[in-house]
Each structure stands twice: as structure tokens, then as C-alpha cells.
Design a protein around this motif. Structure first.
Motif, PDB file in Angstrom:
ATOM      1  N   CYS A 113      33.560  25.651 -27.401  1.00  0.00           N
ATOM      2  CA  CYS A 113      34.960  25.553 -26.996  1.00  0.00           C
ATOM      3  C   CYS A 113      35.567  26.953 -26.973  1.00  0.00           C
ATOM      4  O   CYS A 113      35.044  27.884 -27.585  1.00  0.00           O
ATOM      5  CB  CYS A 113      35.737  24.681 -27.972  1.00  0.00           C
TER       6      CYS A 113
ATOM      7  N   THR B 142      26.320  17.023 -26.515  1.00  0.00           N
ATOM      8  CA  THR B 142      27.035  16.504 -27.681  1.00  0.00           C
ATOM      9  C   THR B 142      26.155  16.549 -28.933  1.00  0.00           C
ATOM     10  O   THR B 142      26.576  17.010 -29.988  1.00  0.00           O
ATOM     11  CB  THR B 142      27.484  15.054 -27.436  1.00  0.00           C
TER      12      THR B 142
ATOM     13  N   ALA C  15      31.577  15.589 -21.583  1.00  0.00           N
ATOM     14  CA  ALA C  15      31.782  14.616 -20.507  1.00  0.00           C
ATOM     15  C   ALA C  15      32.528  15.257 -19.338  1.00  0.00           C
ATOM     16  O   ALA C  15      32.173  15.052 -18.170  1.00  0.00           O
ATOM     17  CB  ALA C  15      32.550  13.414 -21.038  1.00  0.00           C
ATOM     18  N   LEU C  16      33.553  16.048 -19.641  1.00  0.00           N
ATOM     19  CA  LEU C  16      34.315  16.691 -18.564  1.00  0.00           C
ATOM     20  C   LEU C  16      33.440  17.662 -17.772  1.00  0.00           C
ATOM     21  O   LEU C  16      33.492  17.707 -16.546  1.00  0.00           O
ATOM     22  CB  LEU C  16      35.512  17.444 -19.159  1.00  0.00           C
TER      23      LEU C  16
ATOM     24  N   ALA D  23      37.266  21.636 -19.038  1.00  0.00           N
ATOM     25  CA  ALA D  23      36.932  21.246 -20.409  1.00  0.00           C
ATOM     26  C   ALA D  23      37.348  22.298 -21.428  1.00  0.00           C
ATOM     27  O   ALA D  23      37.322  22.044 -22.633  1.00  0.00           O
ATOM     28  CB  ALA D  23      35.431  20.975 -20.514  1.00  0.00           C
TER      29      ALA D  23
ATOM     30  N   ALA E 132      34.064  14.809 -25.542  1.00  0.00           N
ATOM     31  CA  ALA E 132      35.052  14.940 -24.470  1.00  0.00           C
ATOM     32  C   ALA E 132      34.736  16.128 -23.575  1.00  0.00           C
ATOM     33  O   ALA E 132      34.712  16.015 -22.342  1.00  0.00           O
ATOM     34  CB  ALA E 132      36.446  15.098 -25.076  1.00  0.00           C
ATOM     35  N   GLN E 133      34.466  17.287 -24.194  1.00  0.00           N
ATOM     36  CA  GLN E 133      34.186  18.480 -23.387  1.00  0.00           C
ATOM     37  C   GLN E 133      32.899  18.303 -22.578  1.00  0.00           C
ATOM     38  O   GLN E 133      32.842  18.641 -21.394  1.00  0.00           O
ATOM     39  CB  GLN E 133      34.040  19.723 -24.278  1.00  0.00           C
TER      40      GLN E 133
END
Lengths: 316, 260
Positions: free
Chosen positions: B112, B94, B124-125, B157, B121-122
Motif C-alpha cells: 500500500c 492477498t 481485488a481492485l 487501489a 480489497a487492494q
């Protein structure tokens, strides 16, 4: 496919795998041939031993076995050498095909095979030469290692812990040095496959020269590649190891029938390992080709070429 | 086929970008480094917390409810450990825009699928599915055999792992002092403009990399390149005797002067 600058360790490994995948079917065919040639003498050994020992079992008193063995052993050794050469010829073929792709001059399997067929004995010779050199290095290192272990052991007689530390360092140190040498003699096989009819021992020297300053990088490349192939060997170990341990413990408590199962487990294990080898051999060979190409890029600048139109010699 | 797997992505602004995928080699090295650092971090946390948890009750010895204190300490220990466990990959990816120490070392990055940097979010996934990917090397097999080299965490993700474009650094070429006057002469007499940027790049690479080359191979290559370069700029005779390297150095300078 041309790549025009020295590659990082990670990219060498990735490129090796990309090459492996790009002609997987052809490589697997060649790899099967290499494996079968390598296995042939061992497979023949079984009927050979039967032929030699059956008369012994029948005659009971007199013993012709040693005579028969003696008669059979020489043809068998000759056959084993020939099979070894055929096997290394096929392995080298994979490396040659991969190198061709890398340098922008791809060949089909048949043409490449015709090219390297006459180099079969040279390929075997280079393996033997590298084996001899590594044997010598191993011998020297073993002596050095013993000195490094024994002298501190005498000096620190009262402190075995310190002597122990010296011993561990000596073991690890000589192991690292051994691998460092080994990395230097990693590529002569591809050199012969590509460059041909030169003396096998010259190629060992060439391997040493071209890999100067790159031994650590080669070792890292091989370690990362091993890390990638490791799970495949894990897949073999998962069913086979428990079977071996289980049957072995049964034998220990006196269950004679478990011996058969133990042998079967060993047999299955060997077959599975061969199967995994069949799949990993082409990867190791394409990787070797990439390492060789990368070394030639770094040390000889093989990638440095002007436009095709002017590569002819100028007319003076 | 190309030596390295590449992928086209379209940004939200409908711009097409092409990236080179990280490749299994770089990802394996990055993972190795990260797991070593991560392991060291977790061991440090456990040792430090162990010291803390051992010493703390000594100050509260007279306290009636020391058993409750131990339960609390165990609970907090679990929290601290979990935080350290989860924060390595999530935190780095992050804060460092898709990089961890291992990825930074191997010059790769998580992005991404639309080319944007990854967020919390990504990261974490990806981190959440890491144990699943590690189980039986599922992630490894997926990276090896799928077209976009995505492990389960990447699928969920919606991320890709790419190579960073090498920064264009100004060429650091060591030249001899004799090269400059020669370059002026070449600029005046030869058709330097016949040299294309690709040809110039070859000369520059040679001059940059020659010191690491094997002497014999370097001499041969230098001579060959010098001869061909001479043909390229339409010279039949060299102005005067010089080594191939000096001639190539002069050409390098002359091209730069001509294009600036």
C-alpha cells in the motif's frame, strides 16, 4: 549512478530504460541522425533509378541504361558504405554516453563524439566481422539442421509423424543455438565505443570471452526488452495492416486504382516503422551499454574500487 | 540521477521508509511468468471440468430432466471458471502479502502507499483493472512514464510495486588454509583499523565474485586491489612473498577478527 554489484535480468532492462529516459532529448537527436544516415542511400536510389531509366524510356531502341547504371552503381555503393558507417557511429555514440553515466564518468555528446569519431571505420568493421561470424555459424547450423531432418526422415519412412517431430525439434534446436551464439556477439560495438582503437576482430573475441556463461541471461534480457517495445510496433500495425489487406483485396477483384492506395499504405507503413525505430533505437543502445557494464562487473569486477583517495599507485 | 527509481512512503506511525520501485524489467518478467501459470491454470480447469461435465450426465441417464442438468452444469462451469480466473492474482497477492509466483521469482512485491501490506480489497481492485491496463498496453505506458510507476490498477487501489530488500546473507567466502596465520600476523603488525567498512566490502565482494571472473582480468584486479589495500593499512613492504589473493584473504580475516 554507480551500481556496485551484478544486476538481475529485470534490473538490467529497467536500468536501460531509466538511462534512456534520463537523456531522452539528446538520444532522440542522435537517433534521428543515425536513422537519416541509414536512409540516405535508399532515398538517393530513387532519383538514381529515374536518371538511369528515363533515357531508356525516351530512346526506345538503343539502350544506354545498363551503361549508366554501371557508372552510377560504384559511387552509390561507396556512399552506402559511408552512410552505414556514419549511422553506426551515431548508434555507438548513444551506447557510449549511457555507459559513461553508468560508470560514473558522464560525458556531454560533443566530447563523446570527438572521442569516437576516429573509430568510425572500426565500428563498421566490427558489424561486418560479427555479420561474417554469424553467417558462418548460420551456414554450419543449416547443414547440421538438414542432417537432423533428413536422417530421421529416412529412418522413419513409414512413420511421417515421428519424422515430423524430429524436424520441428531440429528447427527449434538450431534456432536456439543460433540465438545463443548471437547473444555472445551482442556487445563488441560498445566495447569499441568505450575502449577504442583495438582491432575489430579482437573485439569480437573479447565479446565472446566476456559473455561466457551469460548467453542465456543476455537472451532473456533482450526478450524482455522486446516485449516492452512490442506494443509500439503494434500501434503501427493497427492502422497499416487493415489498409494493406483491404487495398490488396480490391486489387484482386480488379480495381486498378487501388494499386496507388496500396503503395501509399506501404509508404506510410515504412515511415511509421522508421518513426518507431527512431524512438526504440536509443533504448536498445542504452540497454546494450547496461549489458556491457554488467558483464564487465561480473567478469572483470570493474565496480570494485576503493575510496578515490587511494586509487593512485602506492609509492614504494 | 539514480539507476533505480526510489520512493519515500510514510507509514501510519509517521515513519519514513524508502523503497526501490520494482522497475519495468522486473514487472515484465513477473507478468510473463504469471500469465503463463495463469493460462495453464485456466486450461487445466477447463479440461477437468469438461471431463466432469461429460461424465456426470452418464450417471443420471434415466432422469427425466436432463436438459435442466446441462443448463446447471453450464452455469456452474461459468462460476468455476470465473473463480479460477479471478482468484489467481487476488488469491496470491492477498495470501502471499503482495506477491504472486512471478513477483516472488523476480523479488518484487505490491504494498500500500503507506507501506502496509496489501489486503483483499487492494488485490481485488488491481485485478479488476488488469484487463483495462492490458488493453493497448495502457498499463505498460503508465509504468514506463509515470514517476511512481503506477498502472491504472495501482492508482485505483493506492498501491506501489517495490523491490524486496536483498536479505543480508552471511558472506560465503572460500578461503585458503594459509590465510589464517597470515591474518594473525597482519593483525599484529599492520594498522587494520584504517580499513573502513566500505573498503572491507570491496575486498569481500572481490573474494566472493572472483571465481566467476575472467582469469586475466581477475589477476589484474587482484593485484591492483592488493597494492591499494596494502597502502590503506600503511604497509610499505609485505611481510613475505604471497599472491595478491592470499593477501586479500588475510586482510579479510584480519578485519573480521579486529572488529569482532
Amino acid at each position: 549512478m554507480l551500481n556496485s554489484s551484478p544486476m538481475s535480468v529485470g534490473n538490467v532492462v529497467s536500468a536501460g530504460f531509466r538511462l534512456y529516459r534520463s537523456r531522452l532529448k539528446a538520444y532522440l537527436g542522435i537517433s534521428t541522425r543515425a536513422t537519416l544516415w541509414a536512409m540516405l542511400p535508399w532515398a538517393l536510389l530513387i532519383p538514381l533509378l529515374v536518371v538511369a531509366f528515363v533515357p531508356f524510356a525516351l530512346s526506345q531502341g538503343e539502350n544506354p541504361t545498363s551503361l549508366i547504371l554501371l557508372l552510377l552503381i560504384f559511387p552509390w555503393v561507396a556512399l552506402a558504405i559511408y552512410c552505414g558507417a556514419r549511422s553506426s557511429l551515431n548508434s555507438a555514440l548513444i551506447a557510449r554516453l549511457a555507459y559513461g553515466e553508468l560508470s560514473g564518468q558522464p560525458e556531454d555528446s560533443r566530447t563523446a563524439f570527438r572521442q569516437i569519431r576516429p573509430r568510425m571505420w572500426n565500428l563498421l568493421l566490427v558489424h561486418i566481422a560479427v555479420g561474417m561470424v554469424m553467417f558462418g555459424i548460420n551456414f554450419g547450423l543449416s547443414i547440421a539442421q538438414q542432417f537432423l531432418i533428413i536422417l530421421p526422415a529416412i529412418a522413419f519412412r513409414d512413420a511421417p509423424a515421428i519424422a515430423g517431430i524430429f524436424a520441428v525439434v531440429a528447427y527449434l534446436g538450431t534456432l536456439v543455438v543460433y540465438f545463443w551464439f548471437w547473444a555472445h556477439f551482442y556487445i563488441p560495438e560498445v566495447a569499441i565505443a568505450m575502449e577504442g582503437d583495438t582491432n575489430a576482430f579482437d573485439m569480437v573475441g573479447r565479446s565472446w570471452n566476456i559473455s561466457k556463461g551469460s548467453a542465456n541471461r543476455i537472451l532473456l534480457i533482450l526478450s524482455v526488452a522486446a516485449l516492452i517495445t512490442f506494443p509500439l510496433y503494434g500501434l503501427v500495425a493497427i492502422p497499416v495492416l487493415p489498409a494493406l489487406v483491404g487495398t490488396a483485396s480490391l486489387i484482386q477483384v480488379g480495381d486498378v486504382s487501388a494499386i496507388g492506395w496500396f503503395l501509399i499504405a506501404i509508404g506510410v507503413g515504412i515511415l511509421l516503422l522508421l518513426l518507431v525505430n527512431l524512438f526504440t533505437l536509443p533504448f536498445w543502445q542504452t540497454l546494450k551499454a547496461v549489458v556491457y557494464y554488467d558483464l564487465r562487473t561480473r567478469r572483470e569486477g570493474v565496480d570494485l574500487k576503493f575510496r578515490n583517495s587511494i586509487t593512485d599507485e602506492p609509492r614504494d | 540521477m539514480r539507476l533505480f527509481n526510489s520512493v519515500k512512503v510514510r507509514t501510519p506511525e509517521s515513519v519514513d521508509l524508502e523503497f526501490t520501485l520494482a522497475g519495468i524489467g522486473n514487472r515484465a518478467i513477473a507478468l510473463l511468468i504469471d500469465y503463463l501459470l495463469w493460462g495453464a491454470l485456466l486450461v487445466t480447469v477447463i479440461v477437468l471440468w469438461g471431463l466432469f461435465a461429460y461424465n456426470l450426465p452418464l450417471y443420471f441417464r434415466g432422469l427425466a430432466n436432463s436438459e435442466a442438468l446441462e443448463t446447471w452444469l453450464a452455469a456452474v462451469a461459468w462460476l468455476v471458471y470465473s473463480a479460477a480466473y479471478a482468484s489467481y492474482f487476488v488469491g496470491f497477492e492477498t495470501l502471499w502479502q503482495g506477491q504472486t509466483p512471478g513477483k516472488r521469482y523476480t523479488k518484487i512485491r505490491v504494498i500500500c502507499e503507506n507501506g502496509q501490506p496489501v489486503g483483499l480489497a487492494q488485490a481485488a481492485l488491481r485485478s479488476l483493472l488488469r484487463p483495462v491496463d492490458d488493453f493497448l498496453s495502457i498499463g505498460l505506458l503508465l509504468i514506463l512514464f509515470t514517476k511512481r510507476e503506477k498502472r491504472l490498477g495501482d492508482w485505483v487501489a493506492g498501491t506501489l510495486v517495490i523491490q524486496e530488500e536483498p536479505a543480508i546473507v552471511s558472506a560465503n567466502v572460500a578461503l585458503s588454509a594459509d590465510a589464517q596465520p597470515l591474518a594473525d600476523q597482519l593483525g599484529a603488525t599492520a594498522n587494520i583499523s584504517a580499513l573502513l567498512p566500505d573498503d572491507f566490502a570491496v575486498i569481500r565482494s572481490y573474494l566472493q565474485r572472483r571465481t566467476l571472473m575472467e582469469p586475466k582480468a581477475k589477476a589484474e584486479l587482484g593485484l591492483q586491489l592488493a597494492r591499494q589495500a596494502r597502502t590503506l593499512i600503511g604497509l610499505h613492504e609485505l611481510p613475505f612473498d604471497m599472491t595478491p589473493d592470499l593477501f586479500l584473504e588475510a586482510m579479510y580475516l584480519a578485519y573480521q577478527q579486529q572488529s569482532s
